[in-house]
Design a protein around this motif. Structure first.
Motif, PDB file in Angstrom:
ATOM      1  N   ARG A 179       0.399  -0.812   0.087  1.00  0.00           N
ATOM      2  CA  ARG A 179      -0.247   0.034   0.101  1.00  0.00           C
ATOM      3  C   ARG A 179       1.010   1.181   0.349  1.00  0.00           C
ATOM      4  O   ARG A 179       1.612   1.069   0.438  1.00  0.00           O
ATOM      5  CB  ARG A 179      -0.988   0.160   1.346  1.00  0.00           C
ATOM      6  N   ASP A 180       0.246   2.260  -0.774  1.00  0.00           N
ATOM      7  CA  ASP A 180       0.951   3.916  -0.949  1.00  0.00           C
ATOM      8  C   ASP A 180       1.093   4.219   0.714  1.00  0.00           C
ATOM      9  O   ASP A 180       0.202   4.433   1.537  1.00  0.00           O
ATOM     10  CB  ASP A 180       0.260   4.393  -1.616  1.00  0.00           C
ATOM     11  N   LEU A 181       2.835   4.509   0.973  1.00  0.00           N
ATOM     12  CA  LEU A 181       2.850   5.437   1.648  1.00  0.00           C
ATOM     13  C   LEU A 181       3.293   7.053   1.210  1.00  0.00           C
ATOM     14  O   LEU A 181       3.772   7.338   2.821  1.00  0.00           O
ATOM     15  CB  LEU A 181       4.332   4.873   2.845  1.00  0.00           C
ATOM     16  N   SER A 182       2.770   7.440   0.948  1.00  0.00           N
ATOM     17  CA  SER A 182       3.077   8.635   0.240  1.00  0.00           C
ATOM     18  C   SER A 182       1.971   9.507   1.216  1.00  0.00           C
ATOM     19  O   SER A 182       0.642   9.546   1.834  1.00  0.00           O
ATOM     20  CB  SER A 182       2.676   9.218  -0.762  1.00  0.00           C
ATOM     21  N   LEU A 183       2.599  10.370   2.264  1.00  0.00           N
ATOM     22  CA  LEU A 183       1.388  11.699   2.693  1.00  0.00           C
ATOM     23  C   LEU A 183       1.472  12.617   2.320  1.00  0.00           C
ATOM     24  O   LEU A 183       1.665  13.338   1.440  1.00  0.00           O
ATOM     25  CB  LEU A 183       2.735  12.070   3.634  1.00  0.00           C
ATOM     26  N   LEU A 184      -0.256  12.523   1.884  1.00  0.00           N
ATOM     27  CA  LEU A 184      -1.297  13.800   1.398  1.00  0.00           C
ATOM     28  C   LEU A 184      -1.616  14.026   2.389  1.00  0.00           C
ATOM     29  O   LEU A 184      -2.810  14.028   2.384  1.00  0.00           O
ATOM     30  CB  LEU A 184      -1.655  12.613   0.552  1.00  0.00           C
ATOM     31  N   LEU A 185      -1.531  15.365   2.437  1.00  0.00           N
ATOM     32  CA  LEU A 185      -2.449  16.093   3.973  1.00  0.00           C
ATOM     33  C   LEU A 185      -3.020  16.454   2.456  1.00  0.00           C
ATOM     34  O   LEU A 185      -2.743  18.107   2.063  1.00  0.00           O
ATOM     35  CB  LEU A 185      -1.320  17.175   4.590  1.00  0.00           C
ATOM     36  N   PRO A 186      -4.815  16.874   2.975  1.00  0.00           N
ATOM     37  CA  PRO A 186      -6.002  17.701   2.990  1.00  0.00           C
ATOM     38  C   PRO A 186      -4.750  19.341   3.052  1.00  0.00           C
ATOM     39  O   PRO A 186      -4.208  19.371   4.239  1.00  0.00           O
ATOM     40  CB  PRO A 186      -6.816  17.112   3.427  1.00  0.00           C
ATOM     41  N   PRO A 187      -5.997  20.225   2.311  1.00  0.00           N
ATOM     42  CA  PRO A 187      -5.293  21.515   2.320  1.00  0.00           C
ATOM     43  C   PRO A 187      -5.561  22.132   4.083  1.00  0.00           C
ATOM     44  O   PRO A 187      -6.282  21.697   4.453  1.00  0.00           O
ATOM     45  CB  PRO A 187      -6.214  22.077   1.412  1.00  0.00           C
ATOM     46  N   PRO A 188      -4.942  22.668   4.768  1.00  0.00           N
ATOM     47  CA  PRO A 188      -5.823  22.768   6.644  1.00  0.00           C
ATOM     48  C   PRO A 188      -6.412  24.356   6.249  1.00  0.00           C
ATOM     49  O   PRO A 188      -6.393  25.219   5.732  1.00  0.00           O
ATOM     50  CB  PRO A 188      -3.740  23.922   6.832  1.00  0.00           C
ATOM     51  N   ASP A 189      -7.286  23.649   7.728  1.00  0.00           N
ATOM     52  CA  ASP A 189      -7.794  25.026   7.436  1.00  0.00           C
ATOM     53  C   ASP A 189      -7.983  26.190   8.199  1.00  0.00           C
ATOM     54  O   ASP A 189      -6.917  26.266   8.427  1.00  0.00           O
ATOM     55  CB  ASP A 189      -8.659  25.141   9.036  1.00  0.00           C
TER      56      ASP A 189
END
Length: 522
Positions: A416-426
């Protein structure tokens, strides 16, 4: 904007009602029917846990409403209030399109429920919900961040807390999320050199004596056996009393130390639906609007409802009951409701909602599932294969089906992909610039933020009172609100000014702090 029919809510019931109604009305339906949804996609909820577990990409579990619901005008925005007397719906479309009025002849309520974690102290602050694709992405990012942090620290107690994950709720979402979290963490552990010998702890906490009560005790017991066999701790008949940044505290005083809490509980009635029921004098059934078999609300020929916010009568194999709030029932209700609204517009006789119950399925990770189909019970690999086959068939759109098939195939072969994809912060603090005479907000607007005057001057206008001038350093906060959380003043810049907007979580915390301070002073 005026429509013959406004469908409020873009979940399964609303989307399939709009799809059916648009197909029946054909070209020109865009001028007659509007579908209002907070997001312009239909989220396929049964597969949401697989996004959190990195088995599926986010785009595979969403379907654009404009492609799904042809010949219907799709409006993206949040509904603040419905005024039944004027048949007006107030819509917030975003930063520049607030308080937009939409009028209607017929209203279809499919707003579902909302997430309310405030009933457990601290859960709203520290619990991560699993309601939307954004929630699933945030959870996925949290899991990866916890592994990265644990790989850095040498303190055993700190590492143990970082590698402890508590899932609250033993229904479909809770069980499937716990299984996906376990699969993802165990599969990823070998790639972290400092964690290969560390214990990863996933704990599922449920307030009832058995899991998956929707399916039945027998399959719930099987799910319990499989989860424990896979190393997931399960605490039954255990109620969470409080949550902090590092602990989950139970009603009996015991606790688990951990920095990650995943909450799959907290469904509450939609406040917009409750407000409309108060206007009409409708008594709800546990927050759900009672309907006739046709899904029309009794005594109100222009009001219809379906899905999680509706109490729809359902003849289940000879037993008359209220339809359970599941995606399976909401989808079928939406289709039938679309047909009934079309019949009402044409002056034809309405037909009752009927549906033959097929069963329920739930995955528990590692190619294991439990299923009840047409009264027959299945478990293990065959049930898992059934789950994937059936839900793949239900997924709207050929392109989505292909994407899911590809993702599932890759997951069988590759890690499984371990890339860190963070959604835009509030965006909790946002500076804005105002020219002379430019308004900040108007009297009567709902409060969505507080304001700090960084430079210049802002004038407050209150009905029946002289204007007040605020200079740099002043804060416009809840002292200027009425009892309904609306501004009782209007704010206008009297010169070129800079203002900091305090919104989102910071706004909520500041509101709470000011409220507590006011109580202490009193």
């Amino acid at each position: 904007m005026h429509y013959d029919v406004v469908i409020a809510g873009g979940g399964f019931a609303g989307a399939y009602c709009a799809k059916t109604l648009g197909k029946l009305l054909g070209k020109g339906g865009e001028k007659r029917v509007a579908l209002i949804a907070e997001r312009n996609v239909l989220v396929f909820q049964p597969m949401l846990a697989e996004v959190a577990g990195s088995s599926l990409s986010p785009s595979a579990v969403v379907n654009p409403l404009r492609l799904l619901c042809r010949h219907v005008d799709v409006l993206q925005g949040g509904i603040h209030r419905i005024d039944w007397a004027t048949k007006t719906l107030t819509l917030d479309g975003g930063r520049f399109t607030r308080n937009h009025a939409v009028t209607f002849d017929h209203l279809v309520l499919t707003l579902g429920s909302v997430t309310d974690l405030s009933r457990v102290p601290g859960m709203a602050d520290h619990g991560r919900p699993m309601k939307s694709v954004a929630d699933a992405l945030r959870l996925r990012s949290t899991l990866i961040n916890r592994l990265e942090e644990a790989n850095l620290v040498e303190d055993a107690a700190m590492r143990a807390r970082l590698l402890t994950f508590v899932v609250v709720g033993g229904g479909y979402t809770g069980v499937e999320t716990a299984g996906q979290v376990q699969d993802f963490l165990r599969g990823s552990q070998k790639y972290y050199a400092n964690l290969r010998d560390s214990k990863i702890r996933v704990v599922l906490v449920h307030g009832h004596p058995s899991l998956l009560i929707e399916i039945g005790q027998k399959l719930g017991e099987h799910a319990l056996v499989v989860l424990k066999k896979r190393g997931i701790e399960v605490l039954l008949s255990t109620r969470v009393a409080e949550a902090t940044a590092s602990k989950v505290i139970f009603a009996d005083g015991s606790f688990i130390e951990g920095h990650t809490i995943i909450s799959t509980i907290g469904n509450a009635p939609n406040p917009v639906v409750l407000d409309l029921c108060r206007q009409l004098g409708i008594e709800t059934e546990k927050g759900r609007v009672p309907t006739e078999p046709s899904m029309r609300v009794a005594g109100h020929p222009n009001l219809w409802t379906a899905g999680d916010c509706a109490a729809v009568p359902w003849n289940d194999r000879g037993e008359l009951k209220i339809s359970p709030p599941t995606a399976q029932l909401a989808l079928r209700q939406g289709v039938q409701l679309g047909r009934n609204v079309a019949r009402a517009l044409a002056g034809q006789e309405l037909k009752p909602f009927t549906y033959r119950y097929m069963g329920q399925l739930a995955t528990i990770g590692e190619r294991e599932a439990v299923a009840e189909v047409f009264g027959f019970h299945f478990s293990g690999f065959f049930a898992w294969w059934m789950w994937r086959t059936i839900y793949l068939g239900k997924l709207p759109g050929v392109l989505r089906k292909l994407r899911v098939m590809i993702d599932w195939t890759f997951e069988l072969i590759f890690p499984r992909d371990l890339s860190l994809l963070l959604p835009p912060p509030d965006e909790i603090l946002r500076p804005i610039h105002l020219e002379k005479g430019e308004g900040l907000f108007s009297r009567g607007d709902p409060c969505r933020a507080f304001y700090y005057v960084r430079r210049g001057t802002v004038e407050l206008h209150e009905e029946g009172a002289a204007p007040r001038t605020l200079h740099a350093g002043a804060i416009i906060d809840q002292a200027e609100l009425d009892g309904n959380n609306h501004w009782r003043v209007g704010a206008v810049a009297t010169e070129s000014s800079d203002v900091v907007v305090i919104r989102g979580r910071a706004h909520e915390l500041l509101q709470t702090e000011l409220r507590l301070t006011a109580r202490g002073t009193a």
